[in-house]
Each structure stands twice: as C-alpha cells, then as structure tokens.
Design a protein around this motif. Structure first.
Motif, PDB file in Angstrom:
ATOM      1  N   THR A  24       0.858  -1.182   0.000  1.00 13.12           N
ATOM      2  CA  THR A  24       0.000   0.000   0.000  1.00 13.12           C
ATOM      3  C   THR A  24       0.892   1.230   0.000  1.00 13.12           C
ATOM      4  OG1 THR A  24      -1.785  -1.121   1.190  1.00 13.12           O
ATOM      5  CG2 THR A  24      -1.786   1.285   1.224  1.00 13.12           C
ATOM      6  N   GLY A  25       0.819   2.027  -1.058  1.00 15.61           N
ATOM      7  CA  GLY A  25       1.688   3.193  -1.189  1.00 15.61           C
ATOM      8  C   GLY A  25       1.043   4.477  -0.689  1.00 15.61           C
ATOM      9  N   ASN A  26       1.883   5.465  -0.455  1.00 14.96           N
ATOM     10  CA  ASN A  26       1.479   6.805  -0.004  1.00 14.96           C
ATOM     11  C   ASN A  26       0.967   6.827   1.432  1.00 14.96           C
ATOM     12  OD1 ASN A  26       2.224   8.001  -2.402  1.00 14.96           O
ATOM     13  ND2 ASN A  26       0.146   8.075  -3.240  1.00 14.96           N
ATOM     14  N   LEU A  27       1.260   5.792   2.224  1.00 19.11           N
ATOM     15  CA  LEU A  27       0.917   5.845   3.642  1.00 19.11           C
ATOM     16  C   LEU A  27       1.667   6.980   4.334  1.00 19.11           C
ATOM     17  CD1 LEU A  27       0.915   2.043   4.588  1.00 19.11           C
ATOM     18  CD2 LEU A  27      -1.070   3.534   4.308  1.00 19.11           C
ATOM     19  N   ASP A  28       2.829   7.333   3.778  1.00 18.70           N
ATOM     20  CA  ASP A  28       3.626   8.392   4.384  1.00 18.70           C
ATOM     21  C   ASP A  28       3.015   9.773   4.176  1.00 18.70           C
ATOM     22  OD1 ASP A  28       4.127   8.089   1.653  1.00 18.70           O
ATOM     23  OD2 ASP A  28       6.071   9.082   1.799  1.00 18.70           O
ATOM     24  N   PHE A  53       2.478   0.945  12.748  1.00 16.81           N
ATOM     25  CA  PHE A  53       2.327   2.396  12.813  1.00 16.81           C
ATOM     26  C   PHE A  53       3.426   3.110  12.027  1.00 16.81           C
ATOM     27  CE2 PHE A  53       0.181   1.842  17.183  1.00 16.81           C
ATOM     28  CZ  PHE A  53      -1.067   1.746  16.595  1.00 16.81           C
ATOM     29  N   ASN A  54       4.643   2.540  12.066  1.00 15.88           N
ATOM     30  CA  ASN A  54       5.745   3.273  11.431  1.00 15.88           C
ATOM     31  C   ASN A  54       5.724   3.186   9.908  1.00 15.88           C
ATOM     32  OD1 ASN A  54       7.126   0.793  10.819  1.00 15.88           O
ATOM     33  ND2 ASN A  54       7.928   0.766  12.916  1.00 15.88           N
ATOM     34  N   GLN A  55       4.662   2.581   9.350  1.00 18.24           N
ATOM     35  CA  GLN A  55       4.432   2.699   7.902  1.00 18.24           C
ATOM     36  C   GLN A  55       3.941   4.113   7.561  1.00 18.24           C
ATOM     37  OE1 GLN A  55       4.981  -0.101   5.724  1.00 18.24           O
ATOM     38  NE2 GLN A  55       5.931  -0.783   7.628  1.00 18.24           N
ATOM     39  N   PHE A  56       3.355   4.773   8.571  1.00 15.19           N
ATOM     40  CA  PHE A  56       2.811   6.118   8.389  1.00 15.19           C
ATOM     41  C   PHE A  56       3.838   7.126   8.913  1.00 15.19           C
ATOM     42  CE2 PHE A  56      -0.601   3.113   8.835  1.00 15.19           C
ATOM     43  CZ  PHE A  56      -1.573   3.511   7.922  1.00 15.19           C
ATOM     44  N   THR A  57       4.911   7.331   8.195  1.00 11.42           N
ATOM     45  CA  THR A  57       6.070   8.047   8.735  1.00 11.42           C
ATOM     46  C   THR A  57       5.852   9.537   8.940  1.00 11.42           C
ATOM     47  OG1 THR A  57       6.911   8.213   6.460  1.00 11.42           O
ATOM     48  CG2 THR A  57       7.739   6.396   7.826  1.00 11.42           C
TER      49      THR A  57
END
Length: 746
Positions: free
Chosen positions: A275-279, A297-301
C-alpha cells in the motif's frame, strides 16, 4: 429482445403525440427479465439473479434505446454486474434505488449544489451496487447510513471531486477499486469486520491500497537473503492511496501488517504487494479491538495525529521514523516496553493509561517510556527513585499536554519528577493515590484537571516545586470545598470548579413525546432517561452520533463526558387526521394545519419501507403551492399508477427546520377503467373545450378547479344551466358537489 406496441392514453391525441408507445422486453440474465417502456422511460427488472453484462452489451436494441431510460424499478432479488452497465443512460436525472440496493446516481446529479451538500445513502439500503456513483461530477461528500453492509467494486471510482466518505459499522465488504482515481479524497472513515479489512478479492486485493488503485505500479526488482542464507528474488507492486488523502479512520476487530502489505512466495521468489502513499497520511484514528503488531504504525512516517483505541503491547520500535507525530492517544494499553516512545521527538500531546513502562501495576517513572541516549533536540530530565537512585532520560522538549485515561489508579514516587516541560495535566476519576514527590519540580504546569469529585490521597510534598500560586486546579462541579480541605491539594491558590457534565437530549420529532431525566451530572454518575411517546407515535431508540445505543424507553448509563443523544420516535401508520382521496393516477390530501409549522414536506412511496419515492411536494405554512382553507390544507400528487397501494409520510417543520410532527399512512389508487371520462352527478356534466371547460346541470352548486399541484385555480357558484369557465392550457381536477373529474384543457 422482443418488441410490442401499447396503445397510449388520450394524451397522445390531445398533444399530437404518436398513438403508439414501444415497449421492449427480453432476458438479461438467468431468471432475470426486463421491460423498457420508451414512453415513460421506465426500465423494469424482474426475477431473481444477476444481470448478465455480456447479454445487454451485445444487444443492439438495448444500446439503441438505453438513453431513453429515466427510471429503474428492480425487484429486491436482482443483483447488479461488476461493470458500468448503465453508462450512457443520460436521461436518468434522479437517484435510483429499490428497497435494499442503491443502483445508480446520475453522473451530473445536482452538480451545482454538491459543494454544500452531503449526500446520505437512504436508510434501509444494504448494498451499494458496483459503479453506482462512478464518475459523478461535483459529488464531494457521501455518508452511508446505518444498515449498509456491502459496497460494490468501483462504486465511487473516478469521482474526482469526492473529498469525504463515511461508512457505518454494519459494513462487511468493500469491493476492490471502490475509490479508484478519486484524486481529491481527503478523509475516509472505514469499518471492517473479522480479522481482515473485508475487501473484494483475495491476497493482493485484500490490502488497503486495492480500494484506491486498480493496477498498481511495478517497483524495481530486489534480492533478499533470509536468516538461513537463502536468496530470494523479490518483485514488488505498489497500490497507491490518493496523494490528497490526509485522514484515515479504521473501525475493525483487529489490525495487522498484512492488511497493508501482502506477500506471496514461490520456490525462489517473492511477490510483495504494498500500500503506497501511507507516508502522506496526516491523521490516523484506529478504533480496533486488537492491534497485533504496533510496528505497523511506522508505515505512516509523516503522521501528526495517531489515536488507537486498544493495544495489547506497545513495543520498542513502534514509532521508528515518526518524528513528525505531534499527538498520540492510546487510552487502553496492557503493557508498554521501555523506550517505546523514544522516537517521538516532535510529540506535543500524549494520552496514556498509566505513566511508565511495564503494566498498570508495575509502572514507575515517566522517563522509562523514553530512553537515556543523549539527544540535543530533546529535554534532559533527571528522575529520582524511591531508593534514592537517579536516572537521566531524554524527553520531547515540546511535550506540553499529558492525559491519563480512566482506569489509572495510582502514581508512584517521583512519577513526573522534574518534568517541567509539561504545561497541562489531566488526572482521571479512578485515581485514588498520588505518591510522594510525584510531581516534584513540575514548575511548568499551568493547569491540572482532576476528574474525580473525591480527591485522591496525596502527600504534603507531592506537588513540591509546582507553582501552586499560579497553577490552576480544575475540579468537578461542587467538589471545590473537598479539595480545599485535602492534603496536598489545598496548597493550590486557584481551585476552580468546572461546569457540570451535560447530557443533551433532542427529539427527532418535537411533538412526538416527552423526555424525563436530569441533564447535568458528575463524572462517573449514572444517568437515567425515560422517553414517553404521545398518542399517534411510538418510541423507537436512543441514538448518539448516528449509532443506536439503546432501544429501551428507559436508558441508564455511566456518565463519562458530555454527550448529545437523540430520542427517536416514529409515527403510527394511519393514526392521524390526514384524509386521502385517491383517483387512478393521483391522490389528494387534506389535513389540519399544524400549530408552529413554517413548512411541510409530503412524500409518497411505492414501498412500506419508504425507500422508493413516487412523488413529493414542499410547501409553506400559507398553503403554497396548495390552497389553505381556514385551518385545513390540501395537496395533490399525480403521476401514480392505477390499482396500486402506496405509503405516505407528511412532516411539518418549524422555522428552525426542526420536525415538529410527522404522519404516515397508506392508500390505494382506483382502477382506471372505473373512472368515467365524463362525470355524471344526476344531470351534471363536465367537458373540456379549447381555452376552458363547460359545466352543465349544476345550477346552485359550488365548482372548484385545482391544478395537479393542488393549487386552487377557480372556485365559483354556478348560476346558469350551462356555465363556461376560462382556464389556461393544462391538467385540472374539477370538483362539483361530491363528484370529481380530471380533464385537460388545450
């Protein structure tokens, strides 16, 4: 497809229309038939099963006449194909749905007012069909009401103006590509059930990104060596969220890494679907029964706000790379590892169930949640233990607001020793002990909020170093004197009582009933409310934020904070003074004017669940567009089918647009063959002529002429054996004595 011809009504002769209308019939799937009336534009789908897209796609007559479709009537057993089968049906101008399924939203429906309009999927709808909203222009907000269970694939694809969607807790399945190419989506509230996110497919189509990206982007191939020395060839494909998406809200039973990343293995290679653009997500709210791996959680930087309802264990490394996080809310955590918050350099607000590493019963100092590694960007804090030893920790320098959630019972010796970066501290009502020097040196505190009406036990040195002459102590309403007499707490100069907690109750229909109970409480008290319905209504449920919280007339609950409840009443069908007079294709309503009403809404439905609208009128308290007769009002809705049962709903609103009364009931239109073209009442006759009507044999009788909208056009007493009434071209209802006549003036 079979074609047959039907003889039209006299309207064809009056207006010079063709004398025949074409009706096309055929099959469009196993056990599914359709009928398209080209005069009315009604597409009727009957049977039970799924529509075959290939059948209608290859049907030349369907493709030639689908632009004539204006309305869809589908049996509840009809299922809709996973294709945009109504593409090109531009004559449909109103939303189409049956009792259970939302079928189609016109692509340009009210595009000029969407920007200020939040479209709500009607109550009772369980399924949003595939492509139902696809490519709608101007659609910005969609709210799905409670009861909806399934959203079909591509349901909102290419809705490029869509910004906000909100799903109810009843959702069980969201189809793949449901939001494909929604380039401006900002916020999505998504409910899931079970252990998966309940997307449309298996494997790679179960990840979050598959809802938003149909094809995915291929990333450069990689090689990977595992702990056993085996070398893997890794192929990656990324399904991206919209770049504009800022906020995600998850409601589900559990949340784990494989709901964002899925891996398939062969003998020597791996295929990884990401899943891209989580950041790019700014706010993540997770209301989940269980989070199995907090490192997801740390996928959402680049998150700034993170809220998770319940976490089993907050592991060290959960927030790696999340230096931008400013607000973290974790009200329920069983255990927290030492250093689990060390990566949160930018933290400003924090909510935790207890104030140290370990569990609620073993937690000691606040600093143990961070670490002792020197960092110039953080605040160095030296904390002392009860045995006299000390430890240096590095905490976020901007951490100003800390809340301990309900359930926390004690603060140990020196819990917040020297945490002078804190400005605001909230303590729960469950707290019964605050240890020695628990807030020693917290000179930065300006406000302490105590939720308990009974002060927790404290020591004379508990608040040593706190500026008690300027720091405000906020306590529950009526608890001020207790705090002023309690050890430790009494040292504060400013002890300010908060306003009581308010439980606000409104009624969906103001005159439907009465509510008994208090509206002000202390935290932890039990509220008891009772709803009693007036005659003509029954109580249905208590709701909060659109969710049913109780269906009992008496509702008791523990007060945890201010809330807004709605008492929902429903009218008893037929238990009102509304009078109906049905013809073959219309119905006339008469009712007593409602005191305090500023406008009325009258809807007629084809089904008892009131989801299939047949006709609608809005008018004001003066009777426009209906005629007001003293305290009685009337209205007429036409365009109905003969010999058919209908259901009506009449709602009166006050000047604040609040429903004050509501009435429901049923009626049945008459057989068209039973209504004569000419009214005979003894020797009375009514006939149309060019520019008006001619009435004969009605001397001394009162004649009233209404337009089909219900507005009175003429009312007069007949003085001559043959009376002429001049009227403009149009449809009219003529009432003479006890008889009525529907006529058309050319």
């Amino acid at each position: 497809m079979k074609k047959r011809k039907l003889l039209t009504a006299m309207l064809a002769l009056w207006f010079g229309l063709p004398s025949f209308a074409e009706v096309y019939e055929g099959t469009c799937g196993e056990n599914v038939r359709y009928s398209l009336d080209t005069e009315t534009g009604v597409l009727a789908l009957t049977g039970e099963g799924i529509i075959s897209y290939s059948t209608i796609y290859n049907d030349p007559l369907w493709n030639a006449h689908k632009k004539r479709i204006k309305q869809i009537k589908a049996d509840d057993g009809i299922k809709f194909p996973a294709y945009d089968w109504l593409s090109g049906c531009d004559s449909i101008v109103e939303p189409q749905y049956n009792k259970t399924t939302f079928i189609y939203m016109p692509r340009k429906y009210k595009a000029d007012v969407w920007s200020s309009y939040n479209y709500g999927i009607p109550m009772g709808i369980k399924t949003v069909a595939p492509y139902a909203f696809s490519s709608c222009k101007g659609l910005m907000r969609v709210t799905m009401n409670g009861g909806c269970e399934e959203v079909g694939n591509n349901a909102f694809s290419n809705c490029q103006d869509l910004q906000v969607v909100s799903f109810p807790g009843t959702i069980k399945r969201i189809g793949d590509n449901a939001f494909y190419n929604c380039k401006n989506l900002r916020s999505a509230t998504l409910y899931y059930v079970g252990s998966s996110l309940a997307f449309g497919g298996d494997g790679k189509y179960d990840i979050l990104g598959a809802m938003f990206d149909e094809y995915g982007d291929y990333l450069p191939d990689e090689t990977e060596t595992d702990s056993d020395g085996k070398v893997w060839k890794v192929y990656k494909q990324e399904y991206k969220l919209p770049e504009t998406l800022e906020k995600l809200v998850f409601y589900c039973d559990s949340l784990s890494m494989n709901q964002f990343v899925y891996t398939e293995k062969s003998s020597s290679s791996k295929s990884v679907y990401l899943t891209g653009n989580l950041d790019l997500i700014d706010t993540l709210l997770v209301y989940v029964d269980t989070i199995t791996d907090t490192k997801l959680f740390n996928q959402f930087t680049n998150l700034k706000v993170l809220e998770a309802k319940r976490v089993e264990n907050l592991a060290n490394g959960s927030f790696t790379g999340m230096e931008s996080l400013e607000k973290l809310t974790l009200p329920q955590v069983k255990t927290m590892e030492e250093g689990c918050l060390a990566d949160l350099k930018g933290l400003k607000e924090l909510t935790l169930p207890f104030a140290g590493a370990g569990s609620a019963s073993t937690a000691t100092n606040f600093g143990t949640l961070f670490n002792g590694i020197a960092d110039d960007s953080k605040k160095k804090v030296i904390q002392f233990m009860e045995d006299g030893s000390s430890e240096a920790y590095y905490l976020p320098a901007g951490l100003e607001k800390l809340t301990l959630s309900e359930g926390c019972e004690a603060l140990s010796f020196g819990t917040f020793y020297n945490c002078n970066m804190l400005h605001e501290l909230t303590l729960p009502s469950t707290l019964y002990m605050v240890g020695e020097k628990a807030l020693y040196g917290c000179a930065g505190l300006t406000d302490i909020y105590c939720k308990g009406a009974d002060p927790s036990s404290a020591y004379s040195n508990t608040f040593e170093g706190v500026r008690v002459n300027s720091c405000k102590l906020h306590v529950p309403h009526g608890a001020g004197e207790m705090y002023k007499r309690s050890t430790g707490w009494k040292d504060f100069y400013y002890i300010e009582e908060e306003a009581p907690i308010t439980v606000a109750v409104t009624k969906n229909i103001e005159n439907a009933g009465v509510i008994y109970g208090m509206n002000e409480y202390q935290l932890g008290e039990t509220a008891e409310l009772k709803a009693v319905a007036h005659s003509g209504y029954v109580f249905s449920a208590w709701t909060e934020d659109g969710q049913v919280v109780s269906e009992e007339e008496t509702y008791s609950f523990v007060v945890e904070g201010s809330c807004n409840l709605i008492a929902v009443f429903v009218p008893v069908s037929g238990s009102n003074s509304v009078e109906t007079e049905a013809g073959s294709t219309s119905v006339a309503f008469t009712w007593e004017a409602e005191e305090g009403a500023s406008c009325y809404e009258l809807n007629v439905y084809r089904d008892e669940a009131m989801t299939q609208l047949a006709g609608s009128l809005w008018f004001d308290a003066e009777g426009n567009p209906v005629k007001k007769r003293s305290t009685m009002l009337s209205a007429t809705i036409d365009g109905l089918e003969a010999s058919t049962g209908y259901y009506y709903c009449m709602t009166a609103y006050n000047e604040a647009d609040q429903a004050i009364s509501q009435y429901t009931g049923t009626f049945e239109t008459k057989d068209a063959d039973a209504i004569s073209e000419t009214l005979q009442d003894d020797v009375v006759s009514v006939r149309a002529r060019s520019g008006g009507i001619v009435i004969e044999g009605a001397v001394g009788k009162v004649v009233t002429v209404f337009t089909l909208s219900g507005k009175m056009a003429v009312q007069k007493k007949v003085e001559n054996q043959t009376e002429e009434v001049t009227l403009e071209r149009g449809f009219y209802i003529v009432k003479v004595g006890n008889g009525s006549y529907k006529t058309v003036v050319k």
